[in-house]
Motif scaffolding. Structure first.
Motif, short mmCIF file in Angstrom:
data_model
loop_
_atom_site.label_atom_id
_atom_site.label_comp_id
_atom_site.label_asym_id
_atom_site.label_seq_id
_atom_site.Cartn_x
_atom_site.Cartn_y
_atom_site.Cartn_z
N LEU A 8 36.86 28.16 -21.95
CA LEU A 8 38.09 28.21 -22.74
C LEU A 8 39.14 27.28 -22.13
O LEU A 8 39.23 27.13 -20.92
CB LEU A 8 38.63 29.64 -22.80
N MET A 9 39.95 26.70 -23.02
CA MET A 9 41.02 25.80 -22.60
C MET A 9 42.27 26.16 -23.40
O MET A 9 42.19 26.51 -24.58
CB MET A 9 40.63 24.34 -22.86
N THR A 10 43.44 26.06 -22.76
CA THR A 10 44.68 26.43 -23.43
C THR A 10 45.88 25.73 -22.80
O THR A 10 45.81 25.27 -21.65
CB THR A 10 44.89 27.95 -23.39
N ASP A 11 46.97 25.68 -23.56
CA ASP A 11 48.26 25.23 -23.02
C ASP A 11 49.22 26.42 -22.89
O ASP A 11 50.40 26.23 -22.65
CB ASP A 11 48.88 24.13 -23.88
N ASP A 12 48.69 27.62 -23.06
CA ASP A 12 49.47 28.86 -22.97
C ASP A 12 49.26 29.47 -21.59
O ASP A 12 48.26 30.15 -21.34
CB ASP A 12 49.02 29.82 -24.07
N GLY A 13 50.21 29.23 -20.69
CA GLY A 13 50.07 29.70 -19.32
C GLY A 13 49.98 31.21 -19.20
O GLY A 13 49.22 31.73 -18.38
N ALA A 14 50.74 31.93 -20.02
CA ALA A 14 50.72 33.40 -19.96
C ALA A 14 49.35 33.93 -20.35
O ALA A 14 48.81 34.85 -19.71
CB ALA A 14 51.81 33.98 -20.86
N LEU A 15 48.76 33.36 -21.38
CA LEU A 15 47.43 33.79 -21.80
C LEU A 15 46.41 33.46 -20.74
O LEU A 15 45.52 34.28 -20.43
CB LEU A 15 47.05 33.12 -23.13
N LEU A 16 46.50 32.28 -20.17
CA LEU A 16 45.56 31.87 -19.12
C LEU A 16 45.54 32.90 -17.99
O LEU A 16 44.48 33.36 -17.57
CB LEU A 16 45.95 30.49 -18.59
N HIS A 17 46.72 33.26 -17.51
CA HIS A 17 46.79 34.20 -16.38
C HIS A 17 46.35 35.61 -16.79
O HIS A 17 45.78 36.34 -15.98
CB HIS A 17 48.21 34.22 -15.81
N ARG A 18 46.57 35.95 -18.05
CA ARG A 18 46.12 37.26 -18.52
C ARG A 18 44.59 37.34 -18.53
O ARG A 18 44.01 38.34 -18.11
CB ARG A 18 46.66 37.52 -19.93
N VAL A 19 43.94 36.27 -18.98
CA VAL A 19 42.48 36.27 -19.05
C VAL A 19 41.86 36.34 -17.65
O VAL A 19 40.89 37.07 -17.43
CB VAL A 19 41.96 35.03 -19.79
N ILE A 20 42.40 35.58 -16.70
CA ILE A 20 41.78 35.52 -15.38
C ILE A 20 42.25 36.63 -14.44
O ILE A 20 41.70 36.80 -13.35
CB ILE A 20 42.02 34.16 -14.71
N SER A 21 43.24 37.42 -14.86
CA SER A 21 43.75 38.49 -14.01
C SER A 21 42.67 39.52 -13.71
O SER A 21 42.01 40.03 -14.63
CB SER A 21 44.94 39.19 -14.68
N PRO A 22 42.46 39.87 -12.44
CA PRO A 22 41.47 40.90 -12.11
C PRO A 22 41.77 42.24 -12.77
O PRO A 22 40.86 43.04 -13.00
CB PRO A 22 41.59 41.00 -10.58
N LYS A 23 43.04 42.49 -13.10
CA LYS A 23 43.41 43.76 -13.72
C LYS A 23 42.87 43.90 -15.14
O LYS A 23 42.73 45.02 -15.64
CB LYS A 23 44.94 43.90 -13.74
N MET A 24 42.57 42.77 -15.79
CA MET A 24 42.12 42.82 -17.18
C MET A 24 40.62 43.11 -17.30
O MET A 24 40.14 43.53 -18.35
CB MET A 24 42.44 41.50 -17.89
N HIS A 25 39.87 42.86 -16.22
CA HIS A 25 38.42 43.14 -16.22
C HIS A 25 37.70 42.50 -17.41
O HIS A 25 36.86 43.14 -18.06
CB HIS A 25 38.15 44.64 -16.19
N VAL A 26 38.05 41.26 -17.71
CA VAL A 26 37.37 40.55 -18.80
C VAL A 26 35.92 40.30 -18.38
O VAL A 26 35.66 39.71 -17.34
CB VAL A 26 38.07 39.22 -19.13
N THR A 27 34.98 40.75 -19.21
CA THR A 27 33.57 40.56 -18.88
C THR A 27 33.14 39.13 -19.19
O THR A 27 33.61 38.51 -20.14
CB THR A 27 32.68 41.54 -19.65
#
Length: 244
Positions: A121-140
């Motif tokens: 995935l690629m984005t120019d939305d910094g907030a979304l980027l950090h949300r996806v990679i945040s360990p708290k989100m547990h994105v599989t």
């Protein structure tokens, strides 16, 4: 209803990589910037950033690029590096040249190493980027791994234990799910993004990954028909699948 943000026309187009503000003024003077079919002569005017602006605005005869907040899915080919500066083939080279000049710049959401293919995935939305990679989100994240040796049979239990340690680290891995496909092929689903994690996990059980391909993030899957090197612009529903 919340008021839509606005931006100066020249600043907006410049931030999207179309050219300098002076160049945008010259383009407008020549009738090259239109909204709803009407030429916009004064690029110092402010314009509302409606979601449908790319469908309504034309620049040099072509539809406006997606506004800030875009999310792209790339089927990353082997041999490409997730970097803006390293030597060799870079994932950003698949983007239109203008998109590489955007500000904020488009960045990868996490990384895949040079010898790993698949969903990136690629984005120019910094907030979304950090949300996806945040360990708290547990994105599989699910990977199809091809192995050098036959599976022993105990790997699934070890990966799922929540007690597995990688060499050089002091914190155990979060539980991961192994699906055996054949003696030398398996699907591994993890919720972390440690350095070369999947390769190191198999190395820790005495095996070696010869090919690695990321198939999905959350419930967002790499679609059939998206060939290596091709991108797809995601809509809001598809972005939501990342967190489902």
């Amino acid at each position: 209803m919340a008021k839509l943000p606005t931006a100066r026309i020249d600043k907006l187009l410049s931030s999207m990589g179309y050219g300098s503000r002076r160049e945008m003024a010259a383009l407008a003077k020549a009738g090259g910037i239109k909204l709803d079919g009407q030429a916009l002569a004064d690029v110092s005017d402010r314009i509302a950033l409606n979601p449908d602006l790319p469908q309504r605005m034309r620049v040099a005869g072509k539809a406006l690029d997606p506004l800030q907040g875009l999310v792209l899915m790339l089927n990353k080919p082997l041999g490409m590096t997730c970097s803006h500066k390293e030597e060799g083939a870079l994932v950003y080279e698949v983007l239109p040249e203008r998109w590489r000049r955007r500000d904020p710049m488009i960045s990868t959401i996490g990384r895949l190493d040079k010898q790993t293919s698949g969903l990136l995935l690629m984005t120019d939305d910094g907030a979304l980027l950090h949300r996806v990679i945040s360990p708290k989100m547990h994105v599989t994240k699910s990977y199809l791994a091809t192995l050098d040796r036959d599976l022993r049979g105990d790997e699934g239990a070890m990966f799922a234990s929540g007690e597995m340690m990688l060499e050089g680290e002091t914190k155990p891995l979060e539980p991961a799910v192994l699906e055996v496909i054949s003696e030398r092929q398996a699907r591994l689903t993890v919720t972390e993004g440690r350095y070369h994690q999947v390769r190191r996990m198999f190395a820790a059980v005495g095996n070696h990954v010869t090919a690695l391909h990321r198939e999905s993030m959350g419930r967002l899957h790499l679609p059939e028909g998206l060939d290596p090197g091709q991108t797809k612009l995601l809509d809001a529903d598809e972005i939501a699948l990342i967190f489902a």
